[in-house]
Design an enzyme around this catalytic site. Structure first.
Site, PDB file in Angstrom:
ATOM      1  CD  GLU A  94       6.014   9.985   6.022  1.00  0.00           C
ATOM      2  OE1 GLU A  94       6.216  10.232   7.299  1.00  0.00           O
ATOM      3  OE2 GLU A  94       5.310   8.901   5.460  1.00  0.00           O
ATOM      4  CG  HIS A 163      -5.057   6.669   3.301  1.00  0.00           C
ATOM      5  ND1 HIS A 163      -6.213   6.591   3.468  1.00  0.00           N
ATOM      6  CD2 HIS A 163      -4.805   5.980   3.061  1.00  0.00           C
ATOM      7  CE1 HIS A 163      -5.193   5.609   5.000  1.00  0.00           C
ATOM      8  NE2 HIS A 163      -4.955   5.273   4.410  1.00  0.00           N
TER       9      HIS A 163
END
Ligand SMILES: Cc1ncc(C[n+]2csc(CCOP(=O)(O)OP(=O)(O)O)c2C)c(N)n1
Lengths: 373, 410
Positions: A94, A163
């Site tokens: 990321e 999540h």
């Protein structure tokens, strides 16, 4: 849930694949003008597609975002349509994804990058906070960062700790960042397009619970698809929804609800459940914030309830509450209430105790109508 | 519980010398000038892995340029390089003094490392974007950036090109191919890779060049940069300036005892060069090699520039508390300015008198710029209007900033 067992069905929590409106997949930009029903995934895909067709400086990349089209299909077929170098797969880094986007932005491109889940944006946090947000300021405008960081976010999908998170307040606190959260397909396309065209770095959070249909928090009821909603009528052409402009989702006289993302739909359901005539404002962009819409509404209703999924402490609701208190104090007839996630990590088994559902919203509304008691 | 053959113990690397010790560089394996072969710039990186463990050197002890890496520069280029290094050092000396005189809050010298940014700044034009750390002021100087603007930045005065917003020496200049410096170590390296990817994406001719210190290679950004550079074959030159120290930590704390910093490239499939960073000609040749490779679309090169941080880390640092006081003098690769000067003299293209004149000229240039900048004002005596504090946060001013600006009364 572990990554390995994370399937389409898990994500959609009972939403059948056929609710993904395959019939109305966005047509190529050559299709001309017109409006078709789209789910949020398709609307986002259409935003990227139309913008890439228009501007060769726009490119898209992220983990699994190229050939495969993204784990949520938002970048589906972009590689096929626009070529390998314009929509490609990135290493699982990321930090690297955002850092290279910053370099591209400084060069003059308009990269749109995908962070697979907002829960995994933290490795890129330094690049976003120390770099993207500050390039323009620290170089007195010599270098800028016109990048868009897209990321699925929010809970209500049994996503467990990693999540489900809603980290918007970690970004609204940073000078130089714009933070945007759509709640429906029409806004999703228009806002994403506006983000791509914006000359500043934008963090674009996509409530994944809303990808395939509006979700009002009544999790035991069947979920309806987007098709039935007016806000799923999406122009195939490029258009923008301006940043910094809230949408009044429902006018009301009794109390103002400030919400964004999934919580817009939960707030509508909460108002109905409480039998309170609530004015529901979808903020759409948290930075820039439509303070005028907020002020006008709270001055009219005299009451304000703020609803968000993220934990309460230091959540963006705290900022909103402070702003309303500062600006509408003499109009307030009750304390400002906040309905938020608890100050715990996002739990798996306790999804519906954690998730601020319509019942909790209704309680807060009723109590606010009672002067906060 | 199972028993170990030996009781476990934690190893914490220690440098070869601490304050009071005699500097010891006997552990360094230094190739002689001219000893290392020069592979073809377009060769497969797998065929040149040994380059990561050798040391490319051109100038020998007598100042002669020897071996396959001699870039065979004309005397005029050599003189320009020498003058730019001399000017960089003069600038550093003056600004370090300016800090001592209370004219600014902070300064960082690059003493002993001048050859690196100067040579590289001369080879690559300003269209090739540099992503420097705070120790590549030589890049601006070699590219002819006005000294007075550097000083204005250091003084945060009314003419500071970045409007008093940044700590001294965090320069920024798009026109001179000098990317805005960040206080956060390592961040600029993957950004350079992204910039290079953008150039490749557009089919452009421009390259990116980045620098990172030995210490900061331990940051994750470094790994990310190498991964992306290799995966997308980005046209970027990735320099590691190994000056042996990261503030008080010797390079072993960053992993330098286990292997060379250049060799980190091997695991990524990138070509690596390890170069005498105090040898202007070696730096030049290695950079040209990497440039040739990048311009041929063969992607990135990692260059470890082996040097020594001669000065304190910054004006806030006192090296006598962690390393032998005379370590710099004993550094076996000498001083980059002295070595290039010796070379030019050996060529019959320079003299002690010319050197003296060049040093005087540099001091004069710095003095003149200093006068001009100080006339505008040193830190606290002059600054941009407070109103500008609220500008450039976004492309257009946000209502919050308008309100806050009014709160300040501007
Ligand atoms: C992310 C980050 N961590 C820590 C620091 C504080 N810091 C500034 S310079 C420095 C040492 C860097 O050493 P090195 O990379 O070897 O470069 P050199 O200073 O030797 O040129 C440190 C730790 C910082 N600026 N950024």
């Amino acid at each position: 849930m572990s990554e390995q067992t994370f399937t389409e069905a898990d994500r959609n929590d009972g939403i059948e694949p056929d609710m993904v409106d395959q019939d109305h997949a966005p047509k190529s930009t050559a299709a001309g003008s017109g409006t078709v029903p789209m789910n949020m995934i398709q609307a986002l895909n259409s935003a990227l597609d139309t913008k890439m067709a228009e501007d060769p400086n726009v490119l898209s990349f992220g983990e699994d975002a190229g050939y495969f089209g993204g784990v949520f299909r938002v970048t589906d077929k972009l590689q096929e349509k626009h070529g390998l170098t314009r929509s490609f797969d990135a290493p699982i880094s990321e930090c690297g994804i955002v850092a290279t986007a910053i370099g591209m932005g400084a060069y003059g491109l308009r990269p749109v990058v995908e962070i697979q889940f907002a829960d995994y944006i933290y490795p890129a946090y330094d690049q976003i906070v120390s770099e993207a947000a500050k390039l323009r300021y620290r170089s007195a405008g010599m270098f800028t960062s016109p990048i868009t960081v897209r990321s699925p976010y929010g809970g209500g999908i049994f996503g467990g700790q990693t999540h489900s998170q809603s980290p918007e307040s970690l970004f609204t606190h940073i000078a130089g960042l714009k933070v945007v959260v759509p709640s429906n397909p029409y806004d999703a396309k228009g806002l994403l397009t506006a983000c791509i065209e914006d000359d500043d770095p934008t963090i674009f959070f996509e409530p994944k619970r809303l990808y395939n249909g509006p979700f009002d928090g009544w999790h035991e009821k069947p979920v309806s698809p987007w098709k039935a909603q007016e806000l799923a009528q999406v122009p195939t052409e490029k258009y923008t929804v301006p940043l910094g402009k809230a949408r009044i989702m429902k006018e009301g006289a009794d109390v103002t609800i400030l919400a964004w993302g999934t919580m817009v739909w939960v707030s509508l359901a909460g108002g109905e459940h409480a039998g309170v005539d609530a004015e529901v404002i979808d903020l759409r962009s948290l930075v820039p914030l439509d303070i005028e819409a907020i002020e006008a509404s709270v001055k009219k209703t005299g009451r304000c309830v703020i609803v968000h999924e993220a934990p309460k402490t230091s959540g963006y609701g705290a900022e909103l509450s402070a702003l309303v208190q500062e600006r509408c104090f003499y109009h307030l007839e009750a304390p400002i209430a906040r309905v938020c996630g608890w100050d715990t990590p996002y739990p798996h088994a306790f999804e519906w105790e954690y998730f601020p559902g319509p019942e909790r919203v209704a309680e807060a509304l009723k109590s606010t109508m009672n002067g906060g008691r | 519980m199972k028993k170990n053959t030996k009781p476990l113990s934690l190893r914490v690397p220690e440098p070869s010398g601490r304050p009071g010790d005699t500097p010891d560089f006997s552990h360094l394996k230094l190739d002689a000038a001219g000893a290392v072969a020069r592979p073809d710039a377009l060769a497969d990186p797998h065929e040149m892995r040994d380059m990561a463990f050798r040391l490319v050197r051109v100038l020998d002890d007598s100042g002669k340029a020897v071996g396959p890496w001699d870039p065979k520069l004309d005397p005029e280029t050599l003189r320009r390089g020498l003058k730019a290094m001399v000017l960089t050092r003069a600038f550093d000396d003056r600004m370090h003094r300016a800090h001592r005189q209370g004219k600014t809050s902070f300064y960082m010298k690059c003493t002993g490392e001048e050859a690196i940014a100067v040579a590289q700044g001369m080879i690559l034009p300003a269209e090739d974007m540099g992503f420097p750390t705070y120790r590549q002021q030589g890049l601006l100087i070699a590219r002819g950036y006005p000294l007075v603007d550097m000083m204005n930045q250091i003084y945060s005065n009314a003419s500071d090109p970045i409007k008093g917003r940044q700590l001294p020496i965090m320069y920024s200049s798009r026109d001179y191919g000098f990317f805005t410096i960040s206080g956060n170590l390592g961040t600029q390296v993957p950004q350079a890779v992204g910039w290079a990817m953008a150039s490749a994406y557009k089919g452009d001719d421009r390259l990116a060049i980045s620098w990172i210190g030995d210490g900061a290679t331990a940051e994750g950004d470094f790994h990310n940069a190498l991964t992306f550079a290799a995966v997308y074959r980005a046209p970027v030159i990735l320099n590691i300036v190994n000056n042996q120290w990261a503030i008080s930590s010797f390079q072993g704390i960053a992993g330098g005892l286990e292997t060379t910093f250049a060799s980190k490239a091997i695991g990524y499939g990138l070509p690596a060069l390890r170069v005498d960073g105090n040898d202007f000609l070696a730096v030049w040749a290695a950079t040209q090699w990497a440039e040739e490779r990048a311009r041929a679309n063969r992607g990135a090169t990692v260059i470890e520039l082996f040097t020594y941080r001669g000065a304190p880390h910054s004006t806030s640092d006192d090296p006598s508390r962690y390393r032998p006081g005379d370590e710099h003098e004993k550094w076996p690769l000498g001083d980059p300015i002295a070595r290039l000067k010796q070379h030019l003299i050996a060529l019959g293209e320079w003299s002690d008198e010319q050197q003296e004149a060049a040093e005087k000229d540099a001091a004069e240039q710095v003095r003149a710029a200093g006068k001009e900048s100080e006339a505008i004002g040193t830190l606290g005596q002059s600054r941009p209007s407070v109103k500008t504090m609220f500008e450039d946060v976004f492309a257009t001013e946000d209502w919050r900033l308008v309100e806050q600006r009014r709160e300040v009364g501007v």
